[in-house]
Motif scaffolding. Structure first.
Motif, PDB file in Angstrom:
ATOM      1  N   PHE A  21      15.625  19.599  60.277  1.00 15.26           N
ATOM      2  CA  PHE A  21      15.287  19.619  58.856  1.00 15.26           C
ATOM      3  C   PHE A  21      13.780  19.585  58.649  1.00 15.26           C
ATOM      4  CE2 PHE A  21      17.603  19.338  54.903  1.00 15.26           C
ATOM      5  CZ  PHE A  21      16.601  19.117  53.985  1.00 15.26           C
ATOM      6  N   ALA A  22      13.014  19.304  59.700  1.00 17.40           N
ATOM      7  CA  ALA A  22      11.563  19.152  59.554  1.00 17.40           C
ATOM      8  C   ALA A  22      10.867  20.498  59.575  1.00 17.40           C
ATOM      9  CB  ALA A  22      11.028  18.239  60.649  1.00 17.40           C
ATOM     10  N   GLN A  23      11.355  21.424  58.774  1.00 22.19           N
ATOM     11  CA  GLN A  23      10.764  22.752  58.744  1.00 22.19           C
ATOM     12  C   GLN A  23       9.470  22.725  57.943  1.00 22.19           C
ATOM     13  OE1 GLN A  23      13.073  25.279  55.811  1.00 22.19           O
ATOM     14  NE2 GLN A  23      14.555  23.647  56.193  1.00 22.19           N
ATOM     15  N   GLN A  24       8.689  23.783  58.031  1.00 24.62           N
ATOM     16  CA  GLN A  24       7.362  23.781  57.438  1.00 24.62           C
ATOM     17  C   GLN A  24       7.308  24.421  56.053  1.00 24.62           C
ATOM     18  OE1 GLN A  24       4.476  22.190  58.658  1.00 24.62           O
ATOM     19  NE2 GLN A  24       6.211  21.288  59.728  1.00 24.62           N
ATOM     20  N   SER A  25       8.438  24.555  55.373  1.00 24.54           N
ATOM     21  CA  SER A  25       8.409  25.036  53.988  1.00 24.54           C
ATOM     22  C   SER A  25       7.615  24.054  53.142  1.00 24.54           C
ATOM     23  CB  SER A  25       9.836  25.160  53.444  1.00 24.54           C
ATOM     24  OG  SER A  25      10.584  26.061  54.223  1.00 24.54           O
ATOM     25  N   VAL A  26       6.719  24.537  52.324  1.00 18.19           N
ATOM     26  CA  VAL A  26       5.862  23.673  51.518  1.00 18.19           C
ATOM     27  C   VAL A  26       6.585  23.339  50.218  1.00 18.19           C
ATOM     28  CG1 VAL A  26       3.663  23.483  50.300  1.00 18.19           C
ATOM     29  CG2 VAL A  26       3.779  24.628  52.531  1.00 18.19           C
ATOM     30  N   VAL A  27       6.851  22.046  49.996  1.00 17.92           N
ATOM     31  CA  VAL A  27       7.559  21.631  48.798  1.00 17.92           C
ATOM     32  C   VAL A  27       6.592  21.299  47.666  1.00 17.92           C
ATOM     33  CG1 VAL A  27       7.678  19.160  49.353  1.00 17.92           C
ATOM     34  CG2 VAL A  27       9.476  20.218  47.971  1.00 17.92           C
ATOM     35  N   PHE A  61      12.681  10.451  42.455  1.00 20.44           N
ATOM     36  CA  PHE A  61      11.851  10.167  43.629  1.00 20.44           C
ATOM     37  C   PHE A  61      10.546  10.957  43.627  1.00 20.44           C
ATOM     38  CE2 PHE A  61      10.684  11.330  48.038  1.00 20.44           C
ATOM     39  CZ  PHE A  61      10.303  10.065  48.462  1.00 20.44           C
ATOM     40  N   VAL A  62      10.547  12.153  43.033  1.00 23.63           N
ATOM     41  CA  VAL A  62       9.355  13.011  43.063  1.00 23.63           C
ATOM     42  C   VAL A  62       8.106  12.292  42.541  1.00 23.63           C
ATOM     43  CG1 VAL A  62       8.289  15.081  42.098  1.00 23.63           C
ATOM     44  CG2 VAL A  62      10.585  15.199  43.058  1.00 23.63           C
ATOM     45  N   PRO A  63       8.131  11.688  41.325  1.00 26.68           N
ATOM     46  CA  PRO A  63       6.913  11.006  40.862  1.00 26.68           C
ATOM     47  C   PRO A  63       6.531   9.818  41.747  1.00 26.68           C
ATOM     48  CG  PRO A  63       8.748  10.600  39.360  1.00 26.68           C
ATOM     49  CD  PRO A  63       9.176  11.677  40.291  1.00 26.68           C
ATOM     50  N   ARG A  64       7.520   9.130  42.307  1.00 23.59           N
ATOM     51  CA  ARG A  64       7.243   8.023  43.210  1.00 23.59           C
ATOM     52  C   ARG A  64       6.508   8.520  44.453  1.00 23.59           C
ATOM     53  NH1 ARG A  64      12.239   4.572  45.535  1.00 23.59           N
ATOM     54  NH2 ARG A  64      12.761   4.594  43.301  1.00 23.59           N
ATOM     55  N   LYS A 503      -6.888  12.620  37.500  1.00 20.37           N
ATOM     56  CA  LYS A 503      -7.858  13.243  38.392  1.00 20.37           C
ATOM     57  C   LYS A 503      -7.185  14.148  39.415  1.00 20.37           C
ATOM     58  CE  LYS A 503      -9.857  10.681  41.488  1.00 20.37           C
ATOM     59  NZ  LYS A 503     -10.713   9.659  42.147  1.00 20.37           N
ATOM     60  N   GLY A 504      -5.933  13.833  39.757  1.00 20.04           N
ATOM     61  CA  GLY A 504      -5.236  14.567  40.807  1.00 20.04           C
ATOM     62  C   GLY A 504      -4.645  15.881  40.316  1.00 20.04           C
ATOM     63  N   LYS A 505      -4.387  16.754  41.275  1.00 23.44           N
ATOM     64  CA  LYS A 505      -3.769  18.045  40.973  1.00 23.44           C
ATOM     65  C   LYS A 505      -2.511  18.186  41.825  1.00 23.44           C
ATOM     66  CE  LYS A 505      -4.579  23.040  40.940  1.00 23.44           C
ATOM     67  NZ  LYS A 505      -5.521  24.132  41.276  1.00 23.44           N
ATOM     68  N   VAL A 506      -1.371  18.346  41.168  1.00 24.25           N
ATOM     69  CA  VAL A 506      -0.087  18.407  41.862  1.00 24.25           C
ATOM     70  C   VAL A 506       0.614  19.716  41.512  1.00 24.25           C
ATOM     71  CG1 VAL A 506       2.140  17.294  42.217  1.00 24.25           C
ATOM     72  CG2 VAL A 506       0.111  15.898  41.770  1.00 24.25           C
ATOM     73  N   GLU A 507       1.017  20.472  42.536  1.00 27.45           N
ATOM     74  CA  GLU A 507       1.769  21.711  42.364  1.00 27.45           C
ATOM     75  C   GLU A 507       3.097  21.562  43.108  1.00 27.45           C
ATOM     76  OE1 GLU A 507      -1.110  25.234  42.957  1.00 27.45           O
ATOM     77  OE2 GLU A 507      -1.924  23.568  44.136  1.00 27.45           O
ATOM     78  N   ILE A 508       4.206  21.777  42.421  1.00 34.89           N
ATOM     79  CA  ILE A 508       5.531  21.588  43.013  1.00 34.89           C
ATOM     80  C   ILE A 508       6.258  22.925  43.101  1.00 34.89           C
ATOM     81  CG2 ILE A 508       7.781  20.490  42.752  1.00 34.89           C
ATOM     82  CD1 ILE A 508       6.406  18.183  41.370  1.00 34.89           C
ATOM     83  N   ASN A 509       6.807  23.223  44.280  1.00 35.57           N
ATOM     84  CA  ASN A 509       7.597  24.433  44.494  1.00 35.57           C
ATOM     85  C   ASN A 509       9.054  24.089  44.170  1.00 35.57           C
ATOM     86  OD1 ASN A 509       9.075  26.606  45.536  1.00 35.57           O
ATOM     87  ND2 ASN A 509       7.548  26.984  47.130  1.00 35.57           N
ATOM     88  N   GLU A 510       9.473  24.408  42.967  1.00 36.80           N
ATOM     89  CA  GLU A 510      10.807  24.014  42.508  1.00 36.80           C
ATOM     90  C   GLU A 510      11.920  24.637  43.351  1.00 36.80           C
ATOM     91  OE1 GLU A 510      11.428  21.794  40.408  1.00 36.80           O
ATOM     92  OE2 GLU A 510       9.500  21.492  39.395  1.00 36.80           O
ATOM     93  N   GLU A 511      11.712  25.848  43.834  1.00 38.68           N
ATOM     94  CA  GLU A 511      12.740  26.505  44.624  1.00 38.68           C
ATOM     95  C   GLU A 511      12.979  25.773  45.943  1.00 38.68           C
ATOM     96  OE1 GLU A 511      14.722  28.982  43.715  1.00 38.68           O
ATOM     97  OE2 GLU A 511      13.751  28.737  41.760  1.00 38.68           O
ATOM     98  N   VAL A 512      11.909  25.340  46.585  1.00 41.94           N
ATOM     99  CA  VAL A 512      12.057  24.583  47.830  1.00 41.94           C
ATOM    100  C   VAL A 512      12.651  23.207  47.538  1.00 41.94           C
ATOM    101  CG1 VAL A 512      10.824  23.558  49.785  1.00 41.94           C
ATOM    102  CG2 VAL A 512      10.163  25.825  48.938  1.00 41.94           C
TER     103      VAL A 512
END
Length: 521
Positions: A21-27, A61-64, A503-512
């Motif tokens: 499961f430890a694949q390198q798809s960027v979430v 869990f995502v915001p945590r 200050k932070g920048k967060v980008e989420i790949n919803e499909e992954v």
């Protein structure tokens, strides 16, 4: 010195998730740093295991997870990852994690079950707390010293028998090389120690006995029953693995052969034969991953490992294989690296929280007082209370005098003022009780303030009066300091976290991210 916490050790989690499961798809990307699907999933599973009652939703869990990442990055900016304590904590965890991987590979499920059944059949509790009178003895201890120590321990034992064990703690403090009470589990100590200790009842002590460590007289303080197999399996396997490696220097199962094949172990028969025959050599003994291990390196190892040359050589091979594997753990399995990353983030997040919230919430008294004044109404009581002093006086004139005095004295000096001015003679003139009174706590306060039933007068102090005021809530932050600190910390955390998020920048790949939800169905 800062205490670095081990947050979510999760050794069983590491072994259960696997590298598939430890694949390198960027979430997601947090401040430009990529987070793989494997890292996110591992952290989710760890938090899920800690949430026993309800299922942890991925959306919750995502915001945590993002907040933890932002905090870890803030800790890096503050240089907390360069501190010695942090590095030592990570090194300790890495060693523990590596041993868990090796133990899982080396100890089969059936063997783990046999270890557990053996412990259960012998009625051995999982944990025993002991204290012991202990003298450490090196392998090459002179015979005269050995006889002296043994005679001394026999003397102590005989005295303990005569005293019914009453002086055990005294002998521990005066004579033992180890002073503290400690707890041991099965497979954690030499077999001689276990066989002796597990046969004792709580409160009883043993005769003097020897182990490879020295000579002991052990007293059992408490015993804990055997937990279910599922709860202790991992620890049982790990303790058994450590014991075999530390005592016999033998790698159980097929681990030894796997390591030799993985790192291309090539023995040099001439070097090994010369070493066994002569006890030393300058030749190469073997190579691992292309690196030659010579007799000189063996000599350094053997100087700290007593035993025969053949036994020392076998132990040196085992240590070299484990060292080689240890240096390459991240390359061997991706999950190991992800587990280390997750633990690193958790440690850093806790450290920066301690710096930005915990310490500020305790040490900044001016900020606490300011926060209290701004939120004073939050600390109002459900019903008013009377803050003041109850004065039982010998007459009305004394009551007037004492109230006039107290109006000129700070509140925290009232009782001292009454004692020094009115009660310094043979016969006291005032009996005083100061405090914060709720309805029902003092009959005189109930009558004068809350309209209760009139109480009987005191015989020697027949005139009673009060000095103070009725309050809706505390007027000093020290009266609610513990609760105030908790509230102020929460306020600091909210403000600090909001600043990090802004200050932070967060980008989420919803499909992954959907693939995590799909895997849980």
């Amino acid at each position: 010195m800062k205490k670095w916490k081990h947050v979510c050790l999760g050794l069983a989690l590491l072994l259960a998730v696997g590298d598939a499961f430890a694949q390198q798809s960027v979430v997601m990307r947090v401040n430009g740093r990529e987070v793989s699907l494997g890292e996110f999933y591992l952290a989710y599973r760890c938090d899920s295991l800690q949430q026993e009652t309800t299922r942890l939703e991925v959306s919750d869990f995502v915001p945590r997870f993002v907040n933890r990442k932002l905090r870890a990055m803030a800790a890096e900016e503050a240089g907390l990852d360069t501190l010695t304590d942090f590095k030592e904590a990570m090194a300790s965890y890495r060693k523990q994690l590596a041993e868990a991987v090796w133990a899982k590979e080396a100890v089969a499920e059936g063997e783990a079950r046999r270890l557990y059944d053996r412990m259960s059949r012998m009625h051995r509790p999982e944990t025993i707390c002991v204290e012991h009178i202990f003298k450490r003895l090196p392998q090459n201890v002179p015979g005269t010293v050995l006889c002296e120590v043994e005679a001394r321990m026999d003397t102590i034992y005989n005295r303990l028998v005569q005293e019914g064990g009453a002086g055990f703690e005294t002998y521990v403090q005066e004579f033992s090389d180890e002073k503290d009470t400690f707890c041991v589990r099965s497979l954690q100590m030499p077999i001689e120690f276990e066989d002796t200790v597990w046969a004792l009842r709580p409160g009883s002590f043993s005769r003097p006995f020897f182990t490879s460590q020295g000579i002991h007289i052990v007293k059992v303080v408490a015993r804990k029953g055997v937990d279910p197999f599922e709860k202790v399996r991992e620890r049982l396997v790990l303790d058994n693995f450590r014991r075999q490696v530390q005592t016999s220097k033998v790698l159980p199962g097929g681990l030894l052969e796997r390591l030799k094949q993985t790192y291309h172990f090539t023995p040099d028969k001439k070097g090994m034969n010369e070493l066994v025959r002569r006890g030393n050599t300058k030749r190469v003994l073997f190579t691992l991953n292309g690196k030659a291990y010579t007799g000189a390196e063996f000599s350094l190892f053997a100087s700290a490992y007593p035993g025969g040359v053949r036994q020392q050589l076998d132990a040196f091979v085992v240590k070299s294989l484990l060292d080689c594997e240890y240096a390459c753990m991240e390359q061997r399995g991706m999950t190991f690296g992800l587990q280390m990353q997750m633990h690193r983030d958790s440690l850093l997040a806790c450290a920066i929280y301690d710096k930005e919230v915990t310490q500020k919430g305790i040490s900044d008294e001016e900020a606490l007082q300011k926060y209290f004044k701004a939120h004073q109404s939050d600390y109002y009581w459900d019903t008013p209370r009377y803050k003041g002093i109850v004065l039982h006086c010998v007459n009305r004139r004394t009551a007037k005098r004492v109230k006039k005095l107290l109006s000129q004295v700070p509140v925290n000096e009232w009782l001292d003022a009454v004692r020094l001015v009115f009660n310094d003679g043979e016969r006291p003139k005032v009996q005083a009780e100061q405090g914060l009174f709720s309805l029902g706590e003092n009959a005189f306060v109930d009558y004068h303030v809350f309209g209760g039933v009139k109480p009987e007068r005191l015989r020697d102090f027949p005139y009673t009066t009060l000095f103070g005021k009725l309050m809706k809530g505390p007027d000093d932050y020290w009266e609610v300091r513990e609760r105030l600190i908790a509230d102020y910390r929460l306020y600091l955390e909210e403000q600090w976290q909001a600043a990090l998020c802004a200050k932070g920048k967060v980008e989420i790949n919803e499909e992954v991210l959907k693939t995590v939800n799909n895997s849980l169905r």
